[in-house]
Design a protein around this motif. Structure first.
Motif, PDB file in Angstrom:
ATOM      1  N   ILE A 103     -23.428  25.693 123.995  1.00  0.00           N
ATOM      2  CA  ILE A 103     -22.754  25.974 125.252  1.00  0.00           C
ATOM      3  C   ILE A 103     -22.216  27.400 125.286  1.00  0.00           C
ATOM      4  N   THR A 104     -21.820  27.849 126.461  1.00  0.00           N
ATOM      5  CA  THR A 104     -21.268  29.190 126.616  1.00  0.00           C
ATOM      6  C   THR A 104     -20.026  29.353 125.768  1.00  0.00           C
ATOM      7  N   GLY A 105     -19.888  30.564 125.190  1.00  0.00           N
ATOM      8  CA  GLY A 105     -18.681  30.884 124.445  1.00  0.00           C
ATOM      9  C   GLY A 105     -18.571  30.239 123.091  1.00  0.00           C
ATOM     10  N   SER A 106     -19.659  29.615 122.591  1.00  0.00           N
ATOM     11  CA  SER A 106     -19.539  28.826 121.366  1.00  0.00           C
ATOM     12  C   SER A 106     -19.953  29.570 120.107  1.00  0.00           C
ATOM     13  N   ALA A 107     -20.606  30.732 120.236  1.00  0.00           N
ATOM     14  CA  ALA A 107     -21.073  31.467 119.068  1.00  0.00           C
ATOM     15  C   ALA A 107     -21.288  32.924 119.459  1.00  0.00           C
ATOM     16  N   THR A 108     -21.680  33.735 118.481  1.00  0.00           N
ATOM     17  CA  THR A 108     -21.912  35.154 118.706  1.00  0.00           C
ATOM     18  C   THR A 108     -23.400  35.452 118.628  1.00  0.00           C
ATOM     19  N   ALA A 109     -23.884  36.262 119.537  1.00  0.00           N
ATOM     20  CA  ALA A 109     -25.300  36.607 119.566  1.00  0.00           C
ATOM     21  C   ALA A 109     -25.674  37.457 118.361  1.00  0.00           C
ATOM     22  N   ASP A 110     -26.846  37.203 117.797  1.00  0.00           N
ATOM     23  CA  ASP A 110     -27.394  37.954 116.674  1.00  0.00           C
ATOM     24  C   ASP A 110     -28.430  38.928 117.232  1.00  0.00           C
ATOM     25  N   SER A 111     -28.137  40.240 117.173  1.00  0.00           N
ATOM     26  CA  SER A 111     -29.000  41.222 117.839  1.00  0.00           C
ATOM     27  C   SER A 111     -30.401  41.263 117.242  1.00  0.00           C
ATOM     28  N   ALA A 112     -30.540  41.018 115.934  1.00  0.00           N
ATOM     29  CA  ALA A 112     -31.870  41.029 115.315  1.00  0.00           C
ATOM     30  C   ALA A 112     -32.719  39.883 115.849  1.00  0.00           C
ATOM     31  N   LYS A 113     -32.125  38.698 115.935  1.00  0.00           N
ATOM     32  CA  LYS A 113     -32.857  37.543 116.461  1.00  0.00           C
ATOM     33  C   LYS A 113     -33.151  37.728 117.945  1.00  0.00           C
ATOM     34  N   VAL A 114     -32.195  38.317 118.662  1.00  0.00           N
ATOM     35  CA  VAL A 114     -32.404  38.571 120.092  1.00  0.00           C
ATOM     36  C   VAL A 114     -33.579  39.520 120.297  1.00  0.00           C
ATOM     37  N   SER A 115     -33.662  40.565 119.478  1.00  0.00           N
ATOM     38  CA  SER A 115     -34.747  41.533 119.592  1.00  0.00           C
ATOM     39  C   SER A 115     -36.105  40.850 119.441  1.00  0.00           C
ATOM     40  N   GLN A 116     -36.227  39.973 118.460  1.00  0.00           N
ATOM     41  CA  GLN A 116     -37.482  39.242 118.250  1.00  0.00           C
ATOM     42  C   GLN A 116     -37.799  38.337 119.440  1.00  0.00           C
ATOM     43  N   ALA A 117     -36.770  37.665 119.933  1.00  0.00           N
ATOM     44  CA  ALA A 117     -36.969  36.732 121.044  1.00  0.00           C
ATOM     45  C   ALA A 117     -37.376  37.463 122.319  1.00  0.00           C
TER      46      ALA A 117
END
Length: 278
Positions: free
Chosen positions: A183-197
């Motif tokens: 859900i929203t607000g439940s964790a922090t985004a991982d920029s490395a994983k985001v880049s791959q996605a």
């Protein structure tokens, strides 16, 4: 016909920078304060505004946005009043894209055909509905596209390559990538994983990819902006509203500026990303 969303992302592409997408719940903590906040967002640095449609059962939202929705409902916010807020915003701003974000139930009750006419007339540019899968596209997505509204779909870490084409089939405006599972607000985004996605999604679509969920500060916004076409922040802004309220959850003289000041710092982080990357 080109929408405000498409125009804005084309401008940003020319500027070689990511968008800052700001989310606030309409009617939180009351209609007039909410309108004042939304009016303050563009000059603070928001390139696109997501206006939350309060709903009694927001299954994808964390405690902060759930609480914002309850404050808005307590203040008497309805779909009709939300559209009126957009209409009043448009009296002074005819360029900033507005996306309604929420759930299908209030639209269903309003009536799809009537909603699309009313939303278009109010100045809404796009829709994000978290509970409308591609299998239900004929219900609202296709009619919305025919009415000239962008229908923005969510992709998540669990949306694999087999599922992605269905998710993207009728998506327009941009793709909203949910950077975390939950859900929203439940964790922090991982920029490395985001880049791959983001790279994976871009192999399937020409649309801009914006990343939301788990971004709360300028450093995180900058890191995500280096790997995406936009950064969406909601929970942090909703928390800024909450923290500015008095003991009875009413607006104070600090409420609008608390949100605008945070947007300015987050937007500065986003704008710094492409400068660092160039």
């Amino acid at each position: 016909m080109t929408t405000r969303i498409e125009t804005r992302f084309a401008e940003l592409k020319r500027q070689r920078r990511a968008a800052f997408v700001a989310y606030v719940m309409c009617g939180d903590p009351d209609i007039e304060t909410s309108l004042a906040i939304i009016k303050a967002l563009p000059s603070a640095g928001a390139d696109v505004i997501e206006v939350g449609l309060p709903f009694t059962d927001p299954m994808a939202d964390g405690p902060s946005i759930q609480a914002a929705g309850l404050r808005a409902l307590k203040a008497g916010t309805t779909l009709k009043k939300t559209l009126n807020v957009v209409r009043r915003f448009r009296e002074g701003d005819d360029v900033t894209p507005i996306v309604l974000m929420g759930y299908y139930n209030p639209i269903y009750i309003h009536g799809v055909d009537r909603f699309l006419i009313d939303a278009k007339a109010a100045g809404v540019d796009g829709l994000i509905l978290v509970d409308m899968p591609p299998e239900e596209d004929n219900e609202l997505c296709i009619p919305a596209l025919k009415a000239g509204l962008n229908f923005i779909r969510l992709a998540t870490p669990t949306t694999d390559d087999k599922r992605l084409p269905a998710v993207l089939a009728n998506t327009s405006g941009f793709v909203y990538y949910v950077s975390i599972t939950g859900i929203t607000g439940s964790a922090t985004a991982d920029s490395a994983k985001v880049s791959q996605a983001v790279s994976r999604i871009k192999r399937h679509t020409e649309l801009p990819v914006c990343v939301g969920f788990g971004i709360r500060n300028p450093e995180a916004a900058r890191a995500i902006a280096e790997h995406s076409d936009g950064v969406a922040v909601g929970t942090a802004l909703v928390d800024a509203i909450r923290d500015s309220l008095d003991a009875e959850s009413r607006a104070t003289p600090r409420t609008v500026s608390a949100v605008a000041d945070l947007v300015a710092t987050l937007a500065a982080g986003v704008r710094g990303a492409r400068q660092a990357a160039e």
